[in-house]
Motif scaffolding. Structure first.
Motif, PDB file in Angstrom:
ATOM      1  N   VAL A  85      37.732  25.305  40.392  1.00  0.00           N
ATOM      2  CA  VAL A  85      38.801  26.308  40.327  1.00  0.00           C
ATOM      3  C   VAL A  85      40.152  25.658  40.613  1.00  0.00           C
ATOM      4  CG1 VAL A  85      39.733  28.370  41.456  1.00  0.00           C
ATOM      5  CG2 VAL A  85      37.306  28.267  40.882  1.00  0.00           C
ATOM      6  N   MET A  86      40.199  24.864  41.668  1.00  0.00           N
ATOM      7  CA  MET A  86      41.459  24.200  42.023  1.00  0.00           C
ATOM      8  C   MET A  86      41.914  23.261  40.910  1.00  0.00           C
ATOM      9  SD  MET A  86      40.714  23.405  46.072  1.00  0.00           S
ATOM     10  CE  MET A  86      42.276  22.548  46.316  1.00  0.00           C
ATOM     11  N   ALA A  87      40.975  22.526  40.314  1.00  0.00           N
ATOM     12  CA  ALA A  87      41.322  21.595  39.239  1.00  0.00           C
ATOM     13  C   ALA A  87      41.846  22.340  38.022  1.00  0.00           C
ATOM     14  CB  ALA A  87      40.104  20.755  38.865  1.00  0.00           C
ATOM     15  N   ALA A  88      41.226  23.470  37.689  1.00  0.00           N
ATOM     16  CA  ALA A  88      41.650  24.233  36.513  1.00  0.00           C
ATOM     17  C   ALA A  88      43.086  24.725  36.671  1.00  0.00           C
ATOM     18  CB  ALA A  88      40.702  25.403  36.285  1.00  0.00           C
ATOM     19  N   ILE A  89      43.417  25.223  37.855  1.00  0.00           N
ATOM     20  CA  ILE A  89      44.776  25.710  38.097  1.00  0.00           C
ATOM     21  C   ILE A  89      45.755  24.538  38.143  1.00  0.00           C
ATOM     22  CG2 ILE A  89      46.254  26.875  39.780  1.00  0.00           C
ATOM     23  CD1 ILE A  89      43.819  28.634  40.476  1.00  0.00           C
ATOM     24  N   PHE A  90      45.378  23.480  38.842  1.00  0.00           N
ATOM     25  CA  PHE A  90      46.231  22.298  38.942  1.00  0.00           C
ATOM     26  C   PHE A  90      46.539  21.730  37.563  1.00  0.00           C
ATOM     27  CE2 PHE A  90      46.683  17.640  39.911  1.00  0.00           C
ATOM     28  CZ  PHE A  90      47.864  17.737  40.640  1.00  0.00           C
ATOM     29  N   PRO A 105      40.194  40.840  42.287  1.00  0.00           N
ATOM     30  CA  PRO A 105      39.707  40.063  43.433  1.00  0.00           C
ATOM     31  C   PRO A 105      39.531  38.594  43.066  1.00  0.00           C
ATOM     32  CG  PRO A 105      37.918  41.342  42.464  1.00  0.00           C
ATOM     33  CD  PRO A 105      39.176  41.789  41.779  1.00  0.00           C
ATOM     34  N   PHE A 106      39.771  37.711  44.042  1.00  0.00           N
ATOM     35  CA  PHE A 106      39.626  36.282  43.763  1.00  0.00           C
ATOM     36  C   PHE A 106      39.205  35.553  45.026  1.00  0.00           C
ATOM     37  CE2 PHE A 106      44.039  37.067  44.915  1.00  0.00           C
ATOM     38  CZ  PHE A 106      44.326  36.077  45.836  1.00  0.00           C
ATOM     39  N   HIS A 107      38.511  34.448  44.818  1.00  0.00           N
ATOM     40  CA  HIS A 107      38.088  33.571  45.905  1.00  0.00           C
ATOM     41  C   HIS A 107      39.293  32.788  46.403  1.00  0.00           C
ATOM     42  CE1 HIS A 107      36.047  30.002  47.717  1.00  0.00           C
ATOM     43  NE2 HIS A 107      35.188  30.918  48.118  1.00  0.00           N
ATOM     44  N   TRP A 108      39.278  32.404  47.671  1.00  0.00           N
ATOM     45  CA  TRP A 108      40.453  31.740  48.238  1.00  0.00           C
ATOM     46  C   TRP A 108      40.711  30.351  47.655  1.00  0.00           C
ATOM     47  CZ3 TRP A 108      40.190  29.075  53.592  1.00  0.00           C
ATOM     48  CH2 TRP A 108      38.932  28.531  53.833  1.00  0.00           C
ATOM     49  N   SER A 109      39.765  29.810  46.895  1.00  0.00           N
ATOM     50  CA  SER A 109      40.029  28.549  46.203  1.00  0.00           C
ATOM     51  C   SER A 109      41.139  28.710  45.166  1.00  0.00           C
ATOM     52  CB  SER A 109      38.758  28.026  45.533  1.00  0.00           C
ATOM     53  OG  SER A 109      38.226  28.971  44.627  1.00  0.00           O
ATOM     54  N   VAL A 110      41.354  29.929  44.660  1.00  0.00           N
ATOM     55  CA  VAL A 110      42.461  30.179  43.732  1.00  0.00           C
ATOM     56  C   VAL A 110      43.792  29.917  44.433  1.00  0.00           C
ATOM     57  CG1 VAL A 110      43.658  31.947  42.386  1.00  0.00           C
ATOM     58  CG2 VAL A 110      41.156  31.798  42.305  1.00  0.00           C
ATOM     59  N   TRP A 111      43.910  30.440  45.652  1.00  0.00           N
ATOM     60  CA  TRP A 111      45.135  30.201  46.418  1.00  0.00           C
ATOM     61  C   TRP A 111      45.314  28.712  46.709  1.00  0.00           C
ATOM     62  CZ3 TRP A 111      49.715  31.831  47.891  1.00  0.00           C
ATOM     63  CH2 TRP A 111      50.333  31.247  49.003  1.00  0.00           C
ATOM     64  N   ARG A 112      44.233  28.042  47.065  1.00  0.00           N
ATOM     65  CA  ARG A 112      44.328  26.624  47.370  1.00  0.00           C
ATOM     66  C   ARG A 112      44.721  25.816  46.138  1.00  0.00           C
ATOM     67  NH1 ARG A 112      38.665  25.741  50.366  1.00  0.00           N
ATOM     68  NH2 ARG A 112      39.340  23.575  50.467  1.00  0.00           N
ATOM     69  N   GLY A 113      44.191  26.197  44.973  1.00  0.00           N
ATOM     70  CA  GLY A 113      44.577  25.530  43.730  1.00  0.00           C
ATOM     71  C   GLY A 113      46.041  25.752  43.404  1.00  0.00           C
ATOM     72  N   ALA A 114      46.514  26.983  43.637  1.00  0.00           N
ATOM     73  CA  ALA A 114      47.921  27.293  43.387  1.00  0.00           C
ATOM     74  C   ALA A 114      48.822  26.509  44.337  1.00  0.00           C
ATOM     75  CB  ALA A 114      48.157  28.796  43.530  1.00  0.00           C
ATOM     76  N   LEU A 116      48.100  23.603  45.719  1.00  0.00           N
ATOM     77  CA  LEU A 116      48.061  22.203  45.291  1.00  0.00           C
ATOM     78  C   LEU A 116      49.007  21.975  44.115  1.00  0.00           C
ATOM     79  CD1 LEU A 116      46.637  19.395  45.529  1.00  0.00           C
ATOM     80  CD2 LEU A 116      45.004  20.238  43.841  1.00  0.00           C
ATOM     81  N   ALA A 117      49.038  22.937  43.191  1.00  0.00           N
ATOM     82  CA  ALA A 117      49.884  22.815  42.002  1.00  0.00           C
ATOM     83  C   ALA A 117      51.322  23.238  42.262  1.00  0.00           C
ATOM     84  CB  ALA A 117      49.299  23.667  40.874  1.00  0.00           C
TER      85      ALA A 117
END
Length: 462
Positions: A85-90, A105-114, A116-117
């Motif tokens: 998820v993080m890689a896809a957003i990054f 709703p979204f998993h907190w990895s979405v926030w972490r990916g955002a 990072l990017a």
């Protein structure tokens, strides 16, 4: 897998990492459990390929996984779907495209990916199902209307949707994909809990079939695979495959576990060979539990039992524990059961009897809690959060003992009931009374959300 077994059988003396040397130096306390598995916990030996530059057996396995789903490419992860998820957003964000839309709703990895990017994150509030106590993805027309209002001032990097949700509700991905493509941006689907979709006609189709550009699967969640295994699918031209692979390598160890890679290889082989039969067998047994899973837009292999009160949650937990049944989780909103493919008829009968007894004895739902759950679900602020701004200093504010002193303050961190891992607050959000009361309910049932400290202490901006 064959290459890995061949290397293990041929090796007479390990003179390479890992330090347990094919199990010879592993302390017995753990070694007795892992036994022969340690012999295939190898490294990038000749013939075993390299995850970060796959040209041999790993590449062949990834191609087989891609062929099952029909994607252009599939890339393995030993850091779970979180890394995917993080890689896809990054990979989707660049200097000209920083705006990412997250619908529902979204998993907190979405926030972490955002983060990072260093993206700008736009959240569209989920739809609350008051009967099933579930958060759903907003309908495509709601997203379309919102995007139409914003289109003149933004060039979108990606739209992110979670389907199925943790509780099993499946979104109309075909419609979301067409919408994303109208705006010339990729649709990223966090399908972590849906790697099994599309296996038989009674299951919803998976998101690759429905035109999503990037689809993430946690193999370990719904396939027979080891914890921490996942893969990400790519198709179309809206996001470069090379950019995605580079981002994924950035987020993974350079010493990937070959046990995990072997597990992914076995999982893709199971999908292509045995899975359909195993799913049909499970469906036959689960037909006895139709009253607990009869929802048209839900994964029929997942059982979600709304609780809606602390008492009902506690009674369900006790009933399951008494029968030595380990649920995915039970909290004040509901209990989630993910049955094994080889569920026996005997165990199905036992579970049905348990749930019937619980329903008769559990009492009424708590109207105050229901109002809080709905308010928290619906109060997502539809404003832009610039993640580059959210590495702030923090102070901890004890709110429960001091009369909701955090209410009205600005959250300095994610607050995440875990599981299911969906944030109720992000950095920059205003803390509302309902957030505090929900955390109090969760604490009373034995859970402490990630980001809080016991006693309903919230990190707030100083």
């Amino acid at each position: 897998m064959r290459q890995l077994l061949g290397a293990a059988q041929a090796e007479r003396l390990s003179m390479h990492v890992p330090g347990h040397h094919s199990g010879r130096d592993m302390p017995a306390l753990l070694g007795q459990w892992l036994q022969s598995a340690l012999r295939i916990d190898l490294t990038e030996l000749p013939g075993l390929d390299n995850l970060h530059d796959a040209t041999g057996s790993i590449l062949a396995s990834q191609k087989l996984a891609a062929s099952h789903y029909g994607s252009q490419g599939c890339y393995y992860s030993v850091n779970g779907s979180t890394a995917c998820v993080m890689a896809a957003i990054f990979a989707s964000v660049d200097e000209r495209h920083r705006d990412v839309v997250v619908a529902g709703p979204f998993h907190w990895s979405v926030w972490r990916g955002a983060q990072l990017a260093r993206a700008k994150l736009w959240r569209l509030a989920p739809v609350w199902d008051e009967n099933r106590l579930e958060m759903l993805v907003p309908p495509p027309e709601a997203i379309a209307n919102w995007l139409a209002d914003q289109a003149q001032s933004h060039s979108w990097a990606a739209i992110v949707v979670t389907s199925p949700t943790y509780t099993g509700r499946v979104a109309d991905i075909d419609a979301y994909a067409r919408l994303a493509h109208e705006y010339n941006c990729p649709l990223i689907v966090d399908e972590a809990h849906g790697a099994h979709l599309g296996l038989v006609t009674d299951l919803p189709p998976h998101s690759v079939q429905q035109g999503a550009d990037i689809v993430i699967h946690s193999a370990h969640k719904t396939l027979p695979a080891l914890t921490q295994t996942a893969w990400v699918h790519h198709q179309g031209s809206l996001l470069s495959a090379e950019r995605l692979k580079s981002a994924l390598s950035f987020l993974q160890t350079t010493s990937p576990s070959y046990l995990l890679l072997a597990s992914l290889d076995v999982a893709q082989a199971w999908l292509r060979c045995e899975a359909a039969g195993d799913v049909m067998q499970l469906q036959q047994h689960l037909s006895m539990l139709d009253r607990w899973r009869n929802v048209s837009d839900a994964d029929p292999l997942r059982i979600w039992i709304p609780t809606g009160s602390t008492k009902r949650a506690q009674l369900l937990t006790e009933a399951l524990e008494k029968e030595n049944i380990f649920a995915e989780y039970v909290n004040v909103a509901g209990g989630l059961l993910i049955p094994p493919y080889h569920l026996s008829q005997r165990d199905t009968v036992r579970l049905e009897a348990l749930l019937v007894r619980w329903q008769l004895e559990s009492g009424d739902l708590d109207p105050k809690l229901l109002a809080i759950l709905q308010a928290v679900a619906e109060c997502t602020p539809q404003k832009c959060l610039d993640t580059a701004d959210h590495f702030p200093p923090q102070e901890t504010c004890v709110v429960w003992q001091s009369g909701h002193s955090a209410v009205g303050r600005i959250s300095a961190a994610c607050v995440i009931p875990y599981p299911p891992g969906m944030p109720i607050l992000l950095p920059g959000d205003e803390i509302r009374r309902e957030h505090v009361e929900l955390v109090a309910y969760l604490e009373a049932s034995g859970a402490i959300p990630v980001g809080c400290k016991p006693g309903c202490q919230f990190p707030v901006l100083a």
